[in-house]
Design an enzyme around this catalytic site. Sequence first.
Site, PDB file in Angstrom:
ATOM      1  N   TYR A 149       0.851  -1.195   0.000  1.00 13.28           N
ATOM      2  CA  TYR A 149       0.000   0.000   0.000  1.00 13.28           C
ATOM      3  C   TYR A 149       0.880   1.235   0.000  1.00 13.28           C
ATOM      4  O   TYR A 149       1.813   1.351   0.799  1.00 13.28           O
ATOM      5  CB  TYR A 149      -0.905   0.018   1.238  1.00 13.28           C
ATOM      6  CG  TYR A 149      -1.836   1.211   1.268  1.00 13.28           C
ATOM      7  CD1 TYR A 149      -2.810   1.383   0.284  1.00 13.28           C
ATOM      8  CD2 TYR A 149      -1.746   2.179   2.273  1.00 13.28           C
ATOM      9  CE1 TYR A 149      -3.667   2.477   0.295  1.00 13.28           C
ATOM     10  CE2 TYR A 149      -2.598   3.276   2.296  1.00 13.28           C
ATOM     11  CZ  TYR A 149      -3.557   3.419   1.306  1.00 13.28           C
ATOM     12  OH  TYR A 149      -4.404   4.509   1.320  1.00 13.28           O
ATOM     13  N   ASP A 237       9.210   3.267   0.423  1.00 13.90           N
ATOM     14  CA  ASP A 237       8.070   3.887   1.086  1.00 13.90           C
ATOM     15  C   ASP A 237       8.129   3.503   2.557  1.00 13.90           C
ATOM     16  O   ASP A 237       7.693   2.428   2.956  1.00 13.90           O
ATOM     17  CB  ASP A 237       6.772   3.411   0.430  1.00 13.90           C
ATOM     18  CG  ASP A 237       5.546   4.008   1.111  1.00 13.90           C
ATOM     19  OD1 ASP A 237       5.707   4.691   2.154  1.00 13.90           O
ATOM     20  OD2 ASP A 237       4.435   3.784   0.611  1.00 13.90           O
ATOM     21  N   LYS A 265       3.189   9.261   8.874  1.00 15.31           N
ATOM     22  CA  LYS A 265       2.761   8.621  10.119  1.00 15.31           C
ATOM     23  C   LYS A 265       3.582   8.991  11.361  1.00 15.31           C
ATOM     24  O   LYS A 265       3.388  10.051  11.925  1.00 15.31           O
ATOM     25  CB  LYS A 265       2.680   7.113   9.893  1.00 15.31           C
ATOM     26  CG  LYS A 265       1.559   6.814   8.870  1.00 15.31           C
ATOM     27  CD  LYS A 265       1.208   5.371   8.704  1.00 15.31           C
ATOM     28  CE  LYS A 265      -0.054   5.246   7.852  1.00 15.31           C
ATOM     29  NZ  LYS A 265       0.032   4.311   6.748  1.00 15.31           N
TER      30      LYS A 265
HETATM   31  C1  LIG Z   1      -0.334   4.841   5.375  1.00 12.02           C
HETATM   32  C2  LIG Z   1       0.600   4.624   4.266  1.00 12.02           C
HETATM   33  C3  LIG Z   1       0.617   5.478   3.151  1.00 12.02           C
HETATM   34  C4  LIG Z   1      -0.359   6.606   2.994  1.00 12.02           C
HETATM   35  O1  LIG Z   1      -0.185   7.583   3.968  1.00 12.02           O
HETATM   36  P1  LIG Z   1      -1.402   8.592   4.294  1.00 12.02           P
HETATM   37  O2  LIG Z   1      -0.838   9.547   5.300  1.00 12.02           O
HETATM   38  O3  LIG Z   1      -2.512   7.738   4.828  1.00 12.02           O
HETATM   39  O4  LIG Z   1      -1.786   9.246   3.021  1.00 12.02           O
HETATM   40  C5  LIG Z   1       1.560   5.255   2.172  1.00 12.02           C
HETATM   41  N1  LIG Z   1       2.438   4.242   2.275  1.00 12.02           N
HETATM   42  C6  LIG Z   1       2.453   3.400   3.325  1.00 12.02           C
HETATM   43  C7  LIG Z   1       3.481   2.320   3.396  1.00 12.02           C
HETATM   44  C8  LIG Z   1       1.525   3.549   4.346  1.00 12.02           C
HETATM   45  O5  LIG Z   1       1.524   2.706   5.383  1.00 12.02           O
END
Ligand SMILES: *Cc1c(COP(=O)(O)O)cnc(C)c1O
Length: 427
Positions: A149, A237, A265
């Site tokens: 994701y 990411d 996050k």
């Molecule tokens: C949560 C998440 C995102 C998206 O971040 P948001 O602040 O919700 O837009 C992207 N990549 C990873 C790995 C994530 O866990």
Amino acid sequence: MNSVRTRYAKSIAYAKRIAEVIPGGVDSPFRAFHEVGGDIVFFDRAKGSKLYDLDGNIYIDYLGAWGPAILGHCPDAVVKKCQETLAKGPVFGAPHIYEMEMAELVIAAVPSVEKIRFVNSGTEAVMSAIRLARGFTGKDTIIMFEGCYHGHSDATLASNGHQSSSGIPDGARAATILAQFNNLNSVEDLLQKHKNQIAAVIVEPVAGSMGVVAPQSEFLAGLRSLCNQYGALFIMDEVLTGFRVAFGGAQNLYQVDADITCFGKALGGGMAIGAYGGRKHIMDRLQPEGDVYQAGTFSGNPLTMAGGIATLELLADSRVYSTLEARTAQLFAGLAKAIESHNYPVQLPRVGSMFSLVFAQKPVQNFQDSLTIDAQTFANFFHYLLDNGVYLPPSAVDAACLSSEHSEAEIDTTIEIMTRAFKYCFG
Ligand SMILES: *Cc1c(COP(=O)(O)O)cnc(C)c1O
């Protein structure tokens, strides 16, 4: 079920009202319990390891706001710094020194990051990193991994992981191709087949949306060298793993450098944050230095930067990570005992304080494996916990997150309740 209705009476009443004005009653779909069923619960406040709902119920929290609450909710030092900053003005739309201080802190913590830009969410960070990679390489196609994701931009929702969407143009779909997590051959095949077309390979160094899946040894280092070999950028990411699995992030834990890294996050201490950074010569391609555009009214605003600075100052104390490790190890030791003594079909993957209870017969290594997860039994487990004051992510596949504020006693209570929940689910 009368007692349940009483326990959640206020939430149930508001659930009807909010659904009239907000689709599904939520601003982000997983909050709606669509996977686990049942009425949504409304929260009033959060502090430390605990969530407090509108009906006065208290929960030991393992959602951690999906990652940000690494120091628990509302750490005093973060609240204090944010309050002071708020009083001076939360947004100027003009430079200030908090963004400089925050940049210096992240750069000092992550060797592969020499320059950084702050944005407002993980989605924005990934979206901007991908545009930068395309601008830098002059190529369009992105390789990502099925089941990973990367937020809700077109480029990364084009795959059919556990999140998929209509409304994505064919062009965006065609520009994203899928490899298998923990399978270097699948990546090399794509790099061969699409020679000179790949702008970047993007990966979650620890996958967090198909259960928690750790990279097999050599997977990340292998991606690094494949990217070098084929002239693609390597994007990590680390929106979830950054400053979660280790200070800095997974690249510090596994000793592999990215060309561009995305954060979010845990970086902001609860403020809405995203960031992407990397080598100077890549980052300097951003306007106004270079030719790739990214902006934002609220990007790098003082309030968010204050939350981030206060958070990174606290996280710099290695005792935070030893506490996170000790508490998660304690939880998993207790759960493993219950699971092994009854042979329950539950796997316990974790990397540091990022963990998952995977309701499957075998460990999950990739997206295909994650399709064996028993979402119905997880839903029963989730609701048993909810009714007994433990809050997990309302999803059979998403990572749970522990905080440094969870006490040993709270972990013991959690083990007890989860052990009863296994009995309730499996008999
Ligand atoms: C949560 C998440 C995102 C998206 O971040 P948001 O602040 O919700 O837009 C992207 N990549 C990873 C790995 C994530 O866990």
